[in-house]
Enzyme design. Sequence first.
Site: not given
Ligand code: LMR
Length: 394
Positions: A210, A127, A208, A243
């Site tokens: 999520a 991410w 992590d 989520k």
């Molecule tokens: C994403 O990866 O799109 C979500 O976790 C929202 C974000 O804050 O990036």
Amino acid sequence: MFEKLKQPAPDSILGLVKLYREDPRENKIDLGVGVYKDANGLTPVMRAVKAAEQQIWEAQDSKAYTSLAGDPAFADAMVELVLGDAVPRETVAAIATPGGTGAIRQAFELIRNINADARVFVSDPTWPNHLSILDYLGIEAVSYRYFDSETRGVDFNGMMEDLKGAKKGDVVLLHGCCHNPTGANLNSTEWDAVIKLLQDSGATPMIDIAYQGFGDGLEADAAATRKLVAAVPECLIAASCSKNFGIYRERTGMLMAVSKDMGAQALNQAALAFLNRQNFSFPPDHGARIVTTIMHDTALREDWMAELEAVRLGMLDLRTQLASELQRLSGSDRFGFLAQHRGMFSRIGTTPEKVVELREKHGVYMVGDSRMNIAGLNTQTVPILAQAIIDVGV
Ligand code: LMR
């Protein structure tokens, strides 16, 4: 003073939101930011969330501060949801945080406070905000191979090879389930091997998580985290409720620090609460209270689980539809990985130029690394996307 400010680097995910809004085309398709959308393109408030909010509104007679760690009942609810009974409750220190990102940020700060030389091993790719926050805090990020661009699965041998470089004092960041951005995940045998490697190296794992409930189900998605936590002496877990409870804007998350050293919990808890105090004092409460209310009320909990399961199955169905439409159009199985991936995202594995072409020619918005949000699709848009993917020659 302000004249010294520099333009921050653009956010590769959030930048798309603006571009999409400004696009006047009616048939545009938003597969950008990770927000669940139903078949009508809406992100509904879940039924149990609405009911819990009503209960809270009726019963709440004060908005005075909770505690620096947040409401202890929220911590209990989250430890149960994420860790089950993998470790004794008294080995877990936990603080409420503003969303999963807040938990990640606090975890990274904690790591830096403990060991200024700590390196954090991150999957390639991960991410983008992981990297951005690490960079902002001046923590060295070390990439480990993760995504195999040929198979669009996990490059497990490469991953294990690279993780051998992690030592005691380093942290290995793993996605508990539903890897973001790729959608490719470790199987249970591979998790066992990673756990063994961590036991041998003494590096501290950080999970992590999520998207619990978006992959193979609430319990299945937590299985690797639970196994890992039970097997290593210490671990950090950043969990998000954005989520699975659909409460994105309420900013509801939790950072947990697990230590098998029974004497450590009180100190860990104090250190985490101190971090909250320095950064924002008391954590947000409304979303946490919604989650706690749902988790403590059998009927609400069952309804929430049923709605979440329907969301999960809907996304799996879209994956299958897209994979089979692409099989039909391409006459090959090369897009079969879309049905194997889990969670909201899949990286289709194409060049940034083709991602731009998809956007400009076909109004398809996905992140520049070719991550698409499966939940942004519906039965009508699946064939349109499939045709666009074939047209640009992915
Ligand atoms: C994403 O990866 O799109 C979500 O976790 C929202 C974000 O804050 O990036």
